[in-house]
Design a protein around this motif. Sequence first.
Motif, PDB file in Angstrom:
ATOM      1  N   MET A   1       0.839  -1.171   0.000  1.00 38.48           N
ATOM      2  CA  MET A   1       0.000   0.000   0.000  1.00 38.48           C
ATOM      3  C   MET A   1       0.889   1.240   0.000  1.00 38.48           C
ATOM      4  SD  MET A   1      -2.755   0.898   2.772  1.00 38.48           S
ATOM      5  CE  MET A   1      -4.219   1.507   2.339  1.00 38.48           C
ATOM      6  N   ALA A   2       0.604   2.184  -0.878  1.00 34.27           N
ATOM      7  CA  ALA A   2       1.417   3.390  -1.023  1.00 34.27           C
ATOM      8  C   ALA A   2       1.030   4.410   0.027  1.00 34.27           C
ATOM      9  CB  ALA A   2       1.236   3.977  -2.408  1.00 34.27           C
ATOM     10  N   GLN A   3       2.026   5.037   0.545  1.00 38.90           N
ATOM     11  CA  GLN A   3       1.827   6.092   1.541  1.00 38.90           C
ATOM     12  C   GLN A   3       1.585   7.421   0.817  1.00 38.90           C
ATOM     13  OE1 GLN A   3       2.228   6.385   4.969  1.00 38.90           O
ATOM     14  NE2 GLN A   3       2.464   4.248   5.424  1.00 38.90           N
ATOM     15  N   PHE A   4       0.607   8.201   1.309  1.00 38.41           N
ATOM     16  CA  PHE A   4       0.350   9.529   0.741  1.00 38.41           C
ATOM     17  C   PHE A   4       0.973  10.558   1.674  1.00 38.41           C
ATOM     18  CE2 PHE A   4      -2.206  13.398   0.443  1.00 38.41           C
ATOM     19  CZ  PHE A   4      -2.045  13.678  -0.907  1.00 38.41           C
ATOM     20  N   LYS A   5       1.820  11.367   1.142  1.00 40.93           N
ATOM     21  CA  LYS A   5       2.492  12.383   1.947  1.00 40.93           C
ATOM     22  C   LYS A   5       2.521  13.692   1.172  1.00 40.93           C
ATOM     23  CE  LYS A   5       6.820  13.281   4.289  1.00 40.93           C
ATOM     24  NZ  LYS A   5       8.150  12.787   4.565  1.00 40.93           N
ATOM     25  N   LYS A   6       2.062  14.742   1.810  1.00 47.05           N
ATOM     26  CA  LYS A   6       2.036  16.064   1.181  1.00 47.05           C
ATOM     27  C   LYS A   6       2.589  17.061   2.186  1.00 47.05           C
ATOM     28  CE  LYS A   6       0.134  19.099  -1.803  1.00 47.05           C
ATOM     29  NZ  LYS A   6       0.701  19.440  -3.016  1.00 47.05           N
ATOM     30  N   THR A   7       3.438  17.956   1.775  1.00 48.23           N
ATOM     31  CA  THR A   7       4.036  18.970   2.635  1.00 48.23           C
ATOM     32  C   THR A   7       3.497  20.328   2.226  1.00 48.23           C
ATOM     33  OG1 THR A   7       6.048  17.663   2.784  1.00 48.23           O
ATOM     34  CG2 THR A   7       6.199  19.980   3.446  1.00 48.23           C
ATOM     35  N   TYR A   8       3.102  21.123   3.233  1.00 49.34           N
ATOM     36  CA  TYR A   8       2.577  22.468   3.002  1.00 49.34           C
ATOM     37  C   TYR A   8       3.512  23.487   3.616  1.00 49.34           C
ATOM     38  CZ  TYR A   8      -1.831  20.364   1.626  1.00 49.34           C
ATOM     39  OH  TYR A   8      -2.780  19.641   0.985  1.00 49.34           O
ATOM     40  N   ASP A   9       3.606  24.608   2.989  1.00 50.48           N
ATOM     41  CA  ASP A   9       4.412  25.713   3.488  1.00 50.48           C
ATOM     42  C   ASP A   9       3.453  26.745   4.093  1.00 50.48           C
ATOM     43  OD1 ASP A   9       6.191  27.707   4.019  1.00 50.48           O
ATOM     44  OD2 ASP A   9       6.818  28.022   1.943  1.00 50.48           O
ATOM     45  N   PHE A  10       3.690  27.150   5.336  1.00 48.19           N
ATOM     46  CA  PHE A  10       2.800  28.100   6.000  1.00 48.19           C
ATOM     47  C   PHE A  10       2.798  29.478   5.336  1.00 48.19           C
ATOM     48  CE2 PHE A  10       3.067  25.030   9.470  1.00 48.19           C
ATOM     49  CZ  PHE A  10       1.734  24.947   9.796  1.00 48.19           C
ATOM     50  N   LYS A  11       3.793  29.757   4.536  1.00 44.07           N
ATOM     51  CA  LYS A  11       3.823  31.040   3.834  1.00 44.07           C
ATOM     52  C   LYS A  11       2.728  31.151   2.781  1.00 44.07           C
ATOM     53  CE  LYS A  11       8.697  31.787   4.564  1.00 44.07           C
ATOM     54  NZ  LYS A  11      10.018  31.897   3.971  1.00 44.07           N
ATOM     55  N   SER A  12       2.169  30.039   2.384  1.00 42.80           N
ATOM     56  CA  SER A  12       1.117  30.063   1.374  1.00 42.80           C
ATOM     57  C   SER A  12      -0.282  30.096   1.989  1.00 42.80           C
ATOM     58  CB  SER A  12       1.249  28.842   0.459  1.00 42.80           C
ATOM     59  OG  SER A  12       0.987  27.658   1.197  1.00 42.80           O
ATOM     60  N   VAL A  13      -0.363  30.190   3.312  1.00 43.94           N
ATOM     61  CA  VAL A  13      -1.646  30.174   4.007  1.00 43.94           C
ATOM     62  C   VAL A  13      -1.927  31.562   4.561  1.00 43.94           C
ATOM     63  CG1 VAL A  13      -2.924  29.165   5.924  1.00 43.94           C
ATOM     64  CG2 VAL A  13      -1.322  27.768   4.630  1.00 43.94           C
ATOM     65  N   GLY A  14      -3.175  31.986   4.524  1.00 42.84           N
ATOM     66  CA  GLY A  14      -3.544  33.258   5.144  1.00 42.84           C
ATOM     67  C   GLY A  14      -3.961  34.291   4.142  1.00 42.84           C
ATOM     68  N   GLN A  15      -3.837  35.567   4.560  1.00 46.39           N
ATOM     69  CA  GLN A  15      -4.286  36.677   3.732  1.00 46.39           C
ATOM     70  C   GLN A  15      -3.093  37.350   3.068  1.00 46.39           C
ATOM     71  OE1 GLN A  15      -6.764  39.543   5.719  1.00 46.39           O
ATOM     72  NE2 GLN A  15      -7.306  38.072   7.294  1.00 46.39           N
ATOM     73  N   LEU A  16      -3.380  38.005   1.977  1.00 47.96           N
ATOM     74  CA  LEU A  16      -2.369  38.855   1.370  1.00 47.96           C
ATOM     75  C   LEU A  16      -2.145  40.063   2.269  1.00 47.96           C
ATOM     76  CD1 LEU A  16      -3.592  38.862  -2.340  1.00 47.96           C
ATOM     77  CD2 LEU A  16      -1.637  37.620  -1.395  1.00 47.96           C
ATOM     78  N   ASP A  17      -0.945  40.601   2.268  1.00 52.15           N
ATOM     79  CA  ASP A  17      -0.645  41.768   3.098  1.00 52.15           C
ATOM     80  C   ASP A  17      -1.586  42.927   2.810  1.00 52.15           C
ATOM     81  OD1 ASP A  17       1.385  40.606   4.534  1.00 52.15           O
ATOM     82  OD2 ASP A  17       2.988  41.380   3.254  1.00 52.15           O
ATOM     83  N   SER A  18      -1.910  43.147   1.538  1.00 50.75           N
ATOM     84  CA  SER A  18      -2.786  44.278   1.186  1.00 50.75           C
ATOM     85  C   SER A  18      -4.190  44.073   1.756  1.00 50.75           C
ATOM     86  CB  SER A  18      -2.840  44.458  -0.323  1.00 50.75           C
ATOM     87  OG  SER A  18      -3.342  43.278  -0.936  1.00 50.75           O
TER      88      SER A  18
END
Length: 160
Positions: A1-18
């Motif tokens: 069985m294949a393992q599913f692994k995904k990595t997220y960067d917190f810099k891509s989460v949230g609101q734009l500065d503007s």
Amino acid sequence: MAQFKKTYDFKSVGQLDSNFQTQVENTVASSPVGILTPVSFDMTNGSMFAMSTDVADQIRDNLKNLLSTNRGERLLLEDFGANLRELAYDFTSEDVLSEAVNRIAFAVAKYMPFIELGTFEASLDAGPADTVVNTIKVIYSVPTLNISEQVAEVSIVVAS
């Protein structure tokens, strides 16, 4: 069985500065800074009373209250106020007007020292039912907030 692994960067989460900056500006612009007088009920803005959201308007309202209050009228602040009502019977005398200016300057220096007083004007008008209305106009600035040439006007009614 294949393992599913995904990595997220917190810099891509949230609101734009503007978007965040706009939200902060809108929140600050609509935050109440004081209760408007005369006091009135207003449940629409999330508080019990009608509130001021403009600092310049609140300072004007506070100054008008200071000018129209006599000493001894404010609970626990016996010397709060400019104590002008006792002078209102003789606002045509130069000595009385000079005393009024001194009382205003003293009260403002003690309770609103951030205000820079400009000019003082006094006028008398006939009011209803044998009364005289003394109108006091004070022009002031608040240099620390870049507020200049504001007018606070108070009327004192005297029975003749």
